[in-house]
Design an enzyme around this catalytic site. Structure first.
Site, short mmCIF file in Angstrom:
data_model
loop_
_atom_site.label_atom_id
_atom_site.label_comp_id
_atom_site.label_asym_id
_atom_site.label_seq_id
_atom_site.Cartn_x
_atom_site.Cartn_y
_atom_site.Cartn_z
N HIS A 67 -2.88 1.85 95.49
CA HIS A 67 -4.44 2.01 96.39
C HIS A 67 -5.48 1.18 95.53
O HIS A 67 -6.09 2.08 94.59
CB HIS A 67 -4.64 3.06 96.77
N ARG A 69 -7.88 -0.22 96.93
CA ARG A 69 -9.35 -0.54 97.98
C ARG A 69 -9.59 -1.64 97.96
O ARG A 69 -10.99 -1.61 98.87
CB ARG A 69 -9.71 0.47 96.96
N HIS A 181 5.62 7.87 103.31
CA HIS A 181 4.18 9.33 102.90
C HIS A 181 5.08 10.48 103.85
O HIS A 181 4.77 11.03 104.94
CB HIS A 181 3.20 9.04 103.22
N HIS A 235 6.59 9.26 96.72
CA HIS A 235 5.93 10.13 95.72
C HIS A 235 7.00 11.17 96.20
O HIS A 235 6.29 12.43 96.54
CB HIS A 235 4.59 10.25 95.21
N ASP A 306 0.83 6.14 92.41
CA ASP A 306 0.06 5.94 93.71
C ASP A 306 -1.51 6.14 93.01
O ASP A 306 -2.03 7.22 93.66
CB ASP A 306 0.82 7.22 93.84
N HIS A 310 -10.57 7.50 93.17
CA HIS A 310 -11.76 7.61 93.46
C HIS A 310 -12.70 8.31 92.81
O HIS A 310 -12.40 8.58 91.57
CB HIS A 310 -11.52 9.56 94.53
O1 DOR Z 1 -3.74 11.96 97.06
C1 DOR Z 1 -3.87 10.07 97.87
N1 DOR Z 1 -3.99 9.93 98.13
N2 DOR Z 1 -2.19 10.15 98.72
C2 DOR Z 1 -2.50 9.63 99.68
O2 DOR Z 1 -1.45 9.16 100.62
C3 DOR Z 1 -2.93 8.19 99.46
C4 DOR Z 1 -4.12 7.97 98.68
C5 DOR Z 1 -5.91 7.47 98.96
O3 DOR Z 1 -5.21 6.67 99.23
O4 DOR Z 1 -6.33 7.66 98.22
#
Ligand code: DOR
Length: 443
Positions: A67, A69, A181, A235, A306, A310
């Site tokens: 991901h 962003r 997922h 995952h 994955d 953040h």
């Molecule tokens: O922990 C996760 N974060 N699992 C996900 O499926 C999405 C991801 C996110 O985009 O933050």
């Protein structure tokens, strides 16, 4: 843009497609590998020679679930910062998920990501098209894409496709790969109410428990079998799912596991709190063991990170107001190679799970092997020294790792993308650009 027309890597321990090692040389021309031999004496001098004595040469990692962003959430990560983290981690290609802003649910949104990546990405890229309950026409025609991503749970808004009634039309129409997922949203909703008011992050793993994952994986398998539809289970997080797949895995189904679901478990909450919070959540040490065995036995086909960055401020909000997810692209290869050196598996297995099997599973041509005719996406790693994961050395914009302090071997020394040296002993060539991946097979 720099362009190296030829490269000679000398005296490396080269992982061959057979799984054996050759101490020798690899020559590239343009974007391709043209020769692999014990001692290459080319009539024309190569533009660049890399002395790889003592280092191990592996096919570049293809991370099939990240991901990154962009667009819309660039305060966490963007395609440039993420791709620098990739080359530092030996990742030369990635497949990215559709939960950006806007969501990648249309051809226009897919084209926008491809264009952005072409401009700023140091590694090769592919983008999933996200399923909603309404965008079946887009799912049938979107191109190029590794496949359709379905969030059966753990996602809010239009990307959530959580009932058999909504899922079935997607499985019934078209042939392209569906990646799920697998968490059951109804059970999550019910259990969130049951555990409401608890701010201890470890409760996350109890709310989204093994049964939550198993129910959804069973549903995806059922629909995949009904339509013989190519299915990939993202995952895999529980021993229960691994055991189910061991009993019942059609030839058109693949599954992946993350390093964190192999190496971390619910004990991590005590040490790193909400930094350990992800979806699907970490499970028990027993789950770690069953997942490992399933990977060793070929029940689980490959590894994905994955990578879901953040910021520390977001992670500091206090459970349950904290977002789920952890970064991973710059630690995944050394984490897995450390396991190999410590005897849990072989280096060749790691490379298969992180490159060869991924290229095969997604039908990505000319990737995942060191052989003439394959793309020159390569990583030279050092299996002789250990170094810790240090926060201040991380390239991901979020600036943290759940593995800080872990002492690892197998760190990338040189990463080559399409014949270009993109990372070399701590230095980046940020001018290099990757290319859009193509996908053979069901589309
Ligand atoms: O922990 C996760 N974060 N699992 C996900 O499926 C999405 C991801 C996110 O985009 O933050």
């Amino acid at each position: 843009m720099p362009s190296i027309s030829s490269l000679l890597i000398r005296r490396a321990h080269i992982l061959l497609p057979s799984g054996e090692f050759l101490v020798g040389d690899v020559q590239t021309q343009g974007r391709e590998i043209i020769q692999v031999a014990p001692n290459i004496s080319s009539s024309e001098a190569p533009e660049k020679i890399i002395d790889a004595e003592g280092l191990t040469l592996l096919p570049g990692v293809i991370d099939p679930q990240v991901h990154f962003r962009e667009p819309g959430l660039e305060h966490k990560e963007d395609l440039f910062t993420a791709s620098r983290a990739c080359v530092k981690g030996g990742v030369t290609s990635f497949l990215e998920m559709p939960n950006t802003k806007p969501l990648t649910t249309t051809q226009a949104a897919l084209d926008d990501k491809l264009q952005r990546a072409g401009q700023k990405c140091l590694v090769n890229f592919g983008f999933f098209i996200g399923a909603t309950a309404e965008n079946l026409p887009d799912l049938l025609t979107a191109n190029p894409t590794p496949g359709i991503k379905i969030f059966m749970g753990s996602m809010h808004g239009p990307l959530l496709v959580d009932t058999e009634e909504k899922l079935e039309p997607i499985f019934a129409r078209g042939k392209r790969l569906i990646a799920v997922h697998a968490e059951n949203q109804a059970r999550i909703d019910e259990r969130k109410k049951e555990f409401a008011g608890i701010s201890e992050p470890a409760i996350h793993s109890q709310i989204q428990d093994n049964e939550t994952a198993l129910l959804a994986t069973k549903m995806a398998l059922k629909l995949s079998k009904k339509y013989e539809r190519r299915l990939h289970i993202l995952h895999t997080s529980t021993g229960d799912e691994a055991e189910l797949l061991r009993q019942d895995k059609p030839s058109w189904v693949t599954a992946e596991v993350t390093p964190q679901h192999l190496l971390l478990n619910t004990s991590a909450y005590e040490k790193i709190g909400t930094l350990a919070q992800m979806n699907p959540p970490l499970k028990s040490a027993g789950d770690n063991d069953i997942l490992w065995q399933a990977l060793l036995d070929g029940v689980i086909d490959f590894i994905a990170t994955d990578h879901a960055p953040h910021t520390l401020a977001e992670k500091g909000k206090g459970y349950p107001n904290t977002p789920s997810g952890m970064p991973g692209v710059e630690t995944s290869l050394p984490l897995m190679l450390t396991q190999a050196i410590q005897g849990r598996c072989s280096v060749a297995q790691v490379s298969n799970w992180m490159s060869t099997a991924v290229a095969k599973g997604y039908g990505i041509p000319k990737k995942g092997a060191i052989a003439p005719g394959f793309d020159a996406d390569l990583v030279l790693v050092d299996l002789n020294n250990y170094r810790p994961v240090l926060r201040e050395e991380l390239m991901t914009k979020c600036g943290w790792s759940p593995f800080e302090g872990w002492s690892l071997t197998g760190w990338p020394v040189v990463t080559i993308v399409g014949g270009e040296v993109t990372f070399n002993r701590g230095e980046f060539n940020s001018e290099v650009r990757g290319r859009a991946l193509t996908f053979n097979g069901a589309s």
